[in-house]
Each structure stands twice: as structure tokens, then as C-alpha cells.
Motif scaffolding. Structure first.
Motif, short mmCIF file in Angstrom:
data_model
loop_
_atom_site.label_atom_id
_atom_site.label_comp_id
_atom_site.label_asym_id
_atom_site.label_seq_id
_atom_site.Cartn_x
_atom_site.Cartn_y
_atom_site.Cartn_z
N GLY A 447 0.77 -1.25 0.00
CA GLY A 447 0.00 0.00 0.00
C GLY A 447 0.78 1.28 0.00
O GLY A 447 0.95 1.90 1.03
N CYS A 448 1.27 1.71 -1.13
CA CYS A 448 1.75 3.10 -1.20
C CYS A 448 0.55 4.04 -1.13
O CYS A 448 -0.60 3.61 -1.12
CB CYS A 448 2.43 3.38 -2.52
SG CYS A 448 3.99 2.58 -2.82
N ASN A 449 0.83 5.32 -1.10
CA ASN A 449 -0.17 6.37 -1.33
C ASN A 449 0.31 7.23 -2.48
O ASN A 449 1.51 7.34 -2.72
CB ASN A 449 -0.32 7.30 -0.12
CG ASN A 449 -0.93 6.63 1.08
OD1 ASN A 449 -0.52 6.89 2.20
ND2 ASN A 449 -1.93 5.82 0.87
N THR A 476 1.21 -5.28 3.18
CA THR A 476 2.59 -4.87 3.44
C THR A 476 2.71 -3.38 3.16
O THR A 476 1.98 -2.83 2.35
CB THR A 476 3.59 -5.60 2.53
OG1 THR A 476 3.26 -5.34 1.18
CG2 THR A 476 3.61 -7.10 2.78
N GLY A 477 3.66 -2.74 3.84
CA GLY A 477 3.92 -1.33 3.58
C GLY A 477 2.78 -0.46 4.06
O GLY A 477 2.16 -0.71 5.09
N CYS A 478 2.49 0.57 3.26
CA CYS A 478 1.63 1.64 3.75
C CYS A 478 0.14 1.32 3.81
O CYS A 478 -0.63 2.13 4.33
CB CYS A 478 1.87 2.89 2.92
SG CYS A 478 3.36 3.73 3.47
N ILE A 479 -0.28 0.16 3.30
CA ILE A 479 -1.71 -0.16 3.49
C ILE A 479 -1.98 -0.55 4.93
O ILE A 479 -3.13 -0.55 5.39
CB ILE A 479 -2.20 -1.27 2.53
CG1 ILE A 479 -3.73 -1.28 2.55
CG2 ILE A 479 -1.56 -2.59 2.83
CD1 ILE A 479 -4.39 -2.39 1.82
N SER A 518 6.85 -4.81 6.15
CA SER A 518 7.20 -3.64 5.34
C SER A 518 7.24 -4.04 3.87
O SER A 518 6.93 -5.17 3.51
CB SER A 518 8.58 -3.16 5.77
OG SER A 518 9.53 -4.17 5.47
N CYS A 519 7.65 -3.10 3.02
CA CYS A 519 7.70 -3.42 1.58
C CYS A 519 8.78 -4.44 1.25
O CYS A 519 8.59 -5.29 0.37
CB CYS A 519 7.95 -2.15 0.79
SG CYS A 519 6.42 -1.36 0.41
N VAL A 520 9.91 -4.35 1.93
CA VAL A 520 10.96 -5.36 1.74
C VAL A 520 10.39 -6.75 2.05
O VAL A 520 10.78 -7.75 1.46
CB VAL A 520 12.17 -4.99 2.64
CG1 VAL A 520 12.98 -6.19 3.03
CG2 VAL A 520 13.05 -3.96 1.93
N TRP A 552 0.05 2.96 -5.85
CA TRP A 552 1.52 2.92 -5.88
C TRP A 552 2.09 4.25 -6.37
O TRP A 552 1.46 4.97 -7.14
CB TRP A 552 2.02 1.78 -6.77
CG TRP A 552 1.93 2.07 -8.25
CD1 TRP A 552 0.85 1.89 -9.05
CD2 TRP A 552 2.96 2.62 -9.08
NE1 TRP A 552 1.14 2.28 -10.32
CE2 TRP A 552 2.42 2.74 -10.38
CE3 TRP A 552 4.28 3.02 -8.85
CZ2 TRP A 552 3.16 3.24 -11.45
CZ3 TRP A 552 5.01 3.52 -9.92
CH2 TRP A 552 4.44 3.63 -11.20
N TYR A 553 3.32 4.53 -5.92
CA TYR A 553 3.99 5.73 -6.43
C TYR A 553 5.48 5.51 -6.71
O TYR A 553 6.07 6.20 -7.55
CB TYR A 553 3.84 6.92 -5.45
CG TYR A 553 5.01 7.03 -4.49
CD1 TYR A 553 6.09 7.89 -4.76
CD2 TYR A 553 5.06 6.25 -3.35
CE1 TYR A 553 7.18 7.95 -3.90
CE2 TYR A 553 6.15 6.31 -2.50
CZ TYR A 553 7.20 7.16 -2.78
OH TYR A 553 8.28 7.21 -1.95
N SER A 554 6.13 4.55 -6.05
CA SER A 554 7.60 4.56 -6.03
C SER A 554 8.22 3.59 -7.02
O SER A 554 7.57 2.65 -7.49
CB SER A 554 8.11 4.23 -4.63
OG SER A 554 7.92 2.85 -4.38
N GLU A 555 9.50 3.80 -7.30
CA GLU A 555 10.27 2.87 -8.13
C GLU A 555 10.27 1.48 -7.48
O GLU A 555 10.21 0.46 -8.16
CB GLU A 555 11.72 3.37 -8.27
CG GLU A 555 11.88 4.64 -9.08
CD GLU A 555 13.29 5.21 -8.99
OE1 GLU A 555 13.90 5.14 -7.89
OE2 GLU A 555 13.79 5.73 -10.00
O1 BF8 Z 1 8.44 0.83 0.94
S1 BF8 Z 1 4.45 1.31 0.75
S2 BF8 Z 1 5.00 4.66 0.21
S3 BF8 Z 1 6.92 3.59 2.73
S4 BF8 Z 1 7.19 2.44 -1.28
FE1 BF8 Z 1 7.04 3.96 0.48
FE2 BF8 Z 1 5.11 2.75 -0.78
FE3 BF8 Z 1 4.96 3.25 1.78
FE4 BF8 Z 1 7.73 1.63 2.38
NI1 BF8 Z 1 6.75 0.72 0.10
#
Ligand code: BF8
Length: 629
Positions: A447-449, A476-479, A518-520, A552-555
Motif C-alpha cells: 500500500g503506497c499512497n 505490506t507497507g503503507c496499506i 514492510s515493503c521489503v 503505488w507511487y515509487s520505483e
Molecule cells: O516501501 S508502501 S510509500 S513507505 S514504497 Fe514507500 Fe510505498 Fe509506503 Fe515503504 Ni513501500
């Protein structure tokens, strides 16, 4: 006439965020949503992926010529090549982020074995032995430190150029490994694949979009089954395997009468030490002397997730909540390591009494207080950070403090080990639930934002739709904070689930959405899929599973998506990456990958439709396995 700001309720689904956006406006603080608006309209060439800055004959941006044919860049690269090259570098960026994080963990384990990191230890010796044995290291009748030294060497070797394949590829079903060999995407060394991606996309090298895309998949696989998996496994060995515990989420976890310190970033190496220092009675006494009740550590983003899973610390928020947490006016310090930390945090912190403290030499921010964190002096440096926060407490203006909501309860900290433990040591009860259809499938949501969507609307909407269809969700992650705020991280959340999933949740007393880290830690998800596929004697692509990152937003998110797809797990995303300028590349992403890997990307910005499409595929996969739809 100046334009009226967008109502906060249109920007985010959460009351705590809406109230803090309004406060930010009153306090004159610029947030991510203001800057997003300033950036509109976005550059169409960039959005399509049709810009190239890889050499100084350009930069080039290409479009249709008058004769209807596509222009080429100065070097002669066509749109397909330019899009594929840009995408390849995007994936390399994400893979590098995760994997360099993984390497940092190897260095900590190395320092432990060399007696140079006295504040760290091997917390889970069982896991050290298990993982080492999997990698072919002899463990019988050997000292812990001797095994750990060999594990360090094996992990470092996975980053280099000498391997034919990464160590953890042994976890991948044989049939999948054959696919990787056939298409020459078997990941060899993490750094090697990333460096080769940069080489291939240098002017004059890989000028065939398909070839570049296949290497993108190889690079992402090196992240998933290499750098990220090493990051997860070594973090567990050093800090402990996550086990379920109760915690809380939202801005209500920030306490008006405490010294509040938020940890942000990704790597637990710094945040674990900050937490330990905050629990030191000497530090607590100092905080009380300064007039506070005590010291409160809250999490943001993935460092938060790491500590949430292992230590049960409360989570203040996800990616788009990070600025807003400071706007409460009650945060003494934000301590960051790296990744997903908005540079604007420095300016937001400067509007209050908040100390913004960076700790990683590779992630320094102009205007921040930098403490160059060193594992040899970790505990002392963590103490120094706590003292800075206590000093900042004296500067807090209580009249500017607003903590908008009460915290919500969660149960978090699942892992493959915790899951197996819960199931009595075997995957069979889970497989039986899938076979009988109580759990029809599994979807992992990363879950990115992204301010392109109303904050968390897609994350929460999709999770709710999926559980209604008896699809178990792994978060996992931001969700995580989003699911927690929505009441999905407690067993009672199964009231929102379909009858089958509800029955399983009641029997096991688990939430319908399981926090997987986490995302990892998406490496836990692919590992679990490998375990299930091996148990059933099928390929991962035969399983009724999905990955998704609606906002999602990131590489890094794209690297995760691609390693899931290349591992046989289809992936839903809410917006496309910058590839739509090439019909060829887009077709490969949406369809062509299916022919190679048995999985592809689905782009669907509407979470209801996304859930339906995901469900359709789950039905097909179940039928192919001889199960009821
Ligand atoms: O690695 S969920 S916004 S914090 S990229 Fe970043 Fe996305 Fe959050 Fe964690 Ni993952």
C-alpha cells in the motif's frame, strides 16, 4: 480571484488527515496536495515515457510526425526503445533501494560477528541456523558466530558477479526456475543485474524493447529473491521474527502529554536502537523531569512497519500522513533513515518545534540535523537523539497542539513463521481452507499512497471488496495503517468478510487482513507462494493469488510488481507506469508477460472493477486446480 482550496474530504478518506490538512492550511504549512496541484498539468511526454535524458545530444522528447510516423530521438532510438529504457532504469532504482537496504543488514550481521556492534545481537538463533542450512552452510555442531560469518559471506556473494544464481532461488519451484533459465532471466547477482541494467540503457547498447524488458524482470527478480529477501531474513535473525501482537494506529497514537518521537524510513537498524533508548528508565526519568509523562515512539511508513511487526509500537500513519503527523504540533522529533521520506518534512518540521533528524549518510536533507549513525556507537547515538527530543519538548507550544482522533486497535506482526505456528506447524490447514473454498484465494496489497487518488480510498476499498469475496488479504507497507484505521486488522473485521473467510478468521481468531510487514517483506509473500506451490506440486502461476498496489507511487513498488509477475503472481496497479507511449511495451506489460511468466499486470483505477477482475482470475485458477470456483 484566488482559487478555493479542494475540500480536505476530497483529498483523503480519513478524519485525522482531513482535520490536519485544515490545520496545515490555518498554520500556513504547504503539504503534498498543494504541491501536487501546483504541478498540474503534468508533462505529457514524461507521462507517456517518451522523453530521454540518457545522453547530451538530447534531451529528446518524441511524438508523431506530420506523416503519422513516430519521431526518433537524436541517436535514432524509437519510442519503444526509449520507453523500455526508462522503465528499465525505474526498475533498477527500486531494486537498488531495497537491495542496498538488504546489504546494510549484512553489514550489521558482519559487525556483530566481528564484535564491533555491541548494541546488536543475534536474536533468533534458530532462524540463523535454518536460513544458513537452506543456503548450504553447514550448521551441525558449529558455533553460532561461525555460522553467522558464513552466512554473511554467502549473502555478500549474492550481491556480486560470481554466482550462476542467487542462493534463495532454491526456494523457487523447479518448473519456475526452468522458465527463468529458458528466458535467460535467472538472477545471478543483485549488484550485477542493476549495473547491467544501467549499462544496457546507456546510449548505443540494448536497442530492443523486449530484450530490455526481460532484463528489467531479471533485475526485479534479483531484488525479490535476493536483496529484499536478504533484508527480511537478516532483520529477523538480528531483531527477531515478527509475531502477532496488539497495537494501535492513526494520529491518535501521538500523545499530548508525552515526548513524541516518530521513526520514519525503512531500515530497523536505527529505529530499533531509538526504541530501546526510549525504554531506558534513565531517559524516561529525563523526560519526566522535563514535564512529560514519558517517551512515546510512533511509526511512520516502513520503519514503522518493521517495529510494529516485531515490537508492537503504534503506527501514526502512512506515506501521505507523514507531513500531517508533524502538523499535530505534538511531535518533538522525526528520526529518519532512508526511502519515502518527503524532502518537505524539513520545511514542515521548521513550522513547529519539531527536530528533523537524519541518520543515514546516504540520505541527508539540507536543513536537517544529521547524526551519522554507526553500529559501533548505536546506543549512545540513540540516547543523543532521545535527549534532543526531550530538549525540544520544552519548546512545544501547547496551544498549537491538536490530536484529532482516538487511536484504533490492531493486531499486527504476521510472518510465514507466525502463520505456520498458528496453523500448528504445517501449511495443511491453510491449503485445506483453500481447497474447500473457505479461502478462495490470497491477495497481497502493497500500500503506497499517491495524491492522484483520494488518500487510501483505493487501498481500503479494494481490501474490503476482496475479503467480501473470501479472498484473504496480506498487507505490506503503507496499506497497514489504512487497513488498521478501517477496522480490518482485528478479528472483528471479519464481519466485513464473506462467510468462508469469516469462519476461518473466527476459528483462528485472526483478522481478515494480515499485516505481513514492510515493503521489503514482500519477500515473505513470494516465499509463501513458493512454499504453497511446492506443497501442491504446481507452479506459482497456478495458484489463485494476486499482488496489488492500487495507489503505488515509487520505483520500489514497480520492482516489487515486476518480481511478483516474473515469479508467476499477477499484479494489479491503479495507474500505469510511464510506459503508455509505447504500444509494444504496454502490450507486453498487460499481455505478453502472461505468455512468458504466466502472469501479467492489470491496470484498473476503479477498485470495485479491479476486485471483480481479480476474482475472475481466481475462479479460473481454482477451476484449473480442480477446485470449486
Ligand atoms: O516501501 S508502501 S510509500 S513507505 S514504497 Fe514507500 Fe510505498 Fe509506503 Fe515503504 Ni513501500
Amino acid at each position: 480571484m484566488s482559487k478555493q482550496p479542494t475540500p480536505a474530504k476530497d483529498l483523503t478518506i480519513w478524519e485525522d488527515a482531513q482535520k490536519m490538512i485544515e490545520k496545515a492550511r490555518r498554520d500556513g504549512v504547504e503539504t503534498v496536495w498543494d504541491r501536487f496541484e501546483q504541478q498540474q498539468p503534468g508533462c505529457k511526454f514524461c507521462e507517456l515515457g517518451l522523453t530521454c535524458k540518457n545522453c547530451n545530444m538530447g534531451p529528446c522528447r518524441i511524438s508523431l510526425k506530420e506523416d503519422g510516423k513516430m519521431q526518433r530521438g537524436v541517436c535514432g532510438a524509437d519510442g519503444d526503445v526509449i520507453v523500455a529504457r526508462n522503465f528499465g532504469r525505474f526498475v533498477a532504482g527500486g531494486s537498488a533501494g531495497h537491495s542496498d537496504h538488504g546489504r546494510d543488514l549484512i553489514e550489521v550481521l558482519e559487525a556483530i560477528t566481528e564484535g564491533e556492534a555491541h548494541d546488536y545481537k543475534i536474536s533468533d538463533e534458530d532462524k540463523l541456523r535454518r536460513v544458513s542450512a537452506e543456503l548450504g552452510i553447514s550448521v551441525d555442531n558449529r558455533e553460532t558466530m561461525a555460522i553467522a560469518k558464513d552466512l554473511v559471506e554467502a549473502c555478500f556473494a549474492d550481491f556480486g558477479s560470481r554466482r550462476k544464481e542467487l542462493g534463495f532461488v532454491s526456494r523457487v519451484p523447479e518448473v519456475r526456475r526452468e522458465i527463468w533459465k529458458k528466458y535467460k532471466v535467472m538472477p545471478r547477482g543483485v549488484d550485477r543485474e542493476i549495473a547491467e541494467m544501467m549499462h544496457r540503457t546507456h546510449m548505443g547498447c540494448d536497442n530492443d524493447a523486449v530484450s530490455t524488458l526481460l532484463h528489467s524482470a531479471k533485475t526485479a527478480l534479483a531484488d525479490g529473491w535476493g536483496g529484499s529477501m536478504i533484508g527480511t531474513e537478516l532483520s529477523d535473525i538480528i531483531f527477531g521474527v515478527p509475531t502477532p501482537s496488539r497495537s494501535q494506529v492513526n494520529l491518535g497514537v501521538i500523545k499530548a502529554d508525552m515526548v513524541n518521537i516518530l521513526v520514519h524510513g525503512h531500515n530497523p537498524v536505527v529505529s530499533e536502537m531509538v526504541l530501546a533508548a526510549a525504554r531506558n528508565p534513565e531517559m524516561i526519568a529525563q523526560a519526566q523531569k522535563a514535564g512529560a509523562e514519558g517517551i512515546n515512539i510512533g511509526g511512520l511508513c516502513c520503519t514503522g512497519n518493521e517495529l510494529l511487526g516485531r515490537q508492537g509500537i503504534p503506527m501514526a500513519g502512512n506515506h501521505l500522513m507523514t507531513e500531517l503527523a508533524i502538523v499535530t504540533g505534538a511531535v518533538e522529533a522525526v528520526v529518519v533513515d532512508y526511502q519515502c521520506i518527503m524532502p518537505s518534512m524539513v520545511q514542515v518540521a521548521a513550522c513547529y518545534h519539531t527536530k528533523f533528524i537524519t541518520t543515514a549518510d546516504k540520505a541527508q536533507f539540507t536543513g536537517a540535523t544529521h547524526i551519522s549513525f554507526n553500529t559501533a556507537t548505536a546506543a549512545d547515538q540513540a540516547k543523543e537523539i532521545i535527549e534532543m527530543a526531550i530538549a525540544a519538548y520544552a519548546l512545544r507550544d501547547q496551544s498549537r497542539v491538536e490530536i484529532p482522533v482516538a487511536a484504533v486497535d490492531t493486531i499486527t506482526g504476521f510472518s510465514n513463521e507466525a502463520l505456520l505456528n498458528m496453523l500448528g506447524g504445517s501449511l495443511d490447514p491453510l491449503l485445506d481452507a483453500v481447497k474447500e473454498g473457505s479461502i478462495r484465494g490470497v491477495a497481497a496489497i502493497v500500500g503506497c499512497n499517491n495524491p492522484k487518488f483520494q488518500h487510501d480510498s483505493q487501498n481500503v476499498g479494494l481490501a474490503k471488496e476482496l475479503i467480501k469475496k473470501d479472498i484473504l488479504v496480506l498487507a505490506t507497507g503503507c496499506i497497514t495503517t489504512a487497513a488498521g484505521k478501517a477496522g480490518l486488522l482485528v478479528p472483528e473485521g471479519s464481519e466485513m468478510a464473506g462467510p468462508g473467510l469469516k469462519k476461518i478468521c473466527s476459528a483462528l481468531k485472526i483478522p481478515p487482513v494480515l499485516h505481513f510487514g514492510s515493503c521489503v517483506d514482500n519477500s515473505r509473500v513470494i516465499h509463501l507462494c513458493g512454499l504453497i506451490a511446492n506443497a501442491l506440486g504446481v507452479d506459482i502461476s497456478d495458484l489463485p493469488v494476486w499482488g496489488s498496489s492500487p495507489e503505488w507511487y515509487s520505483e520500489k513498488a514497480v520492482a516489487i510488481g515486476l518480481y511478483c509477475v516474473a515469479s508467476g503472481i499477477p499484479v494489479h496497479i491503479g495507474t500505469p507506469p510511464q510506459i503508455t507511449g509505447s504500444k509494444l511495451v504496454t502490450d507486453i506489460a498487460l499481455n505478453g508477460l502472461e505468455n512468458i511468466f504466466g502472469a501479467a499486470f492489470l491496470v484498473e483505477p476503479d477498485y470495485v472493477k479491479a476486485a471483480e477482475k481479480m476474482d475472475e482470475r481466481i475462479k479460473l485458477k481454482r477451476l484449473s486446480l480442480g477446485l470449486s470456483a
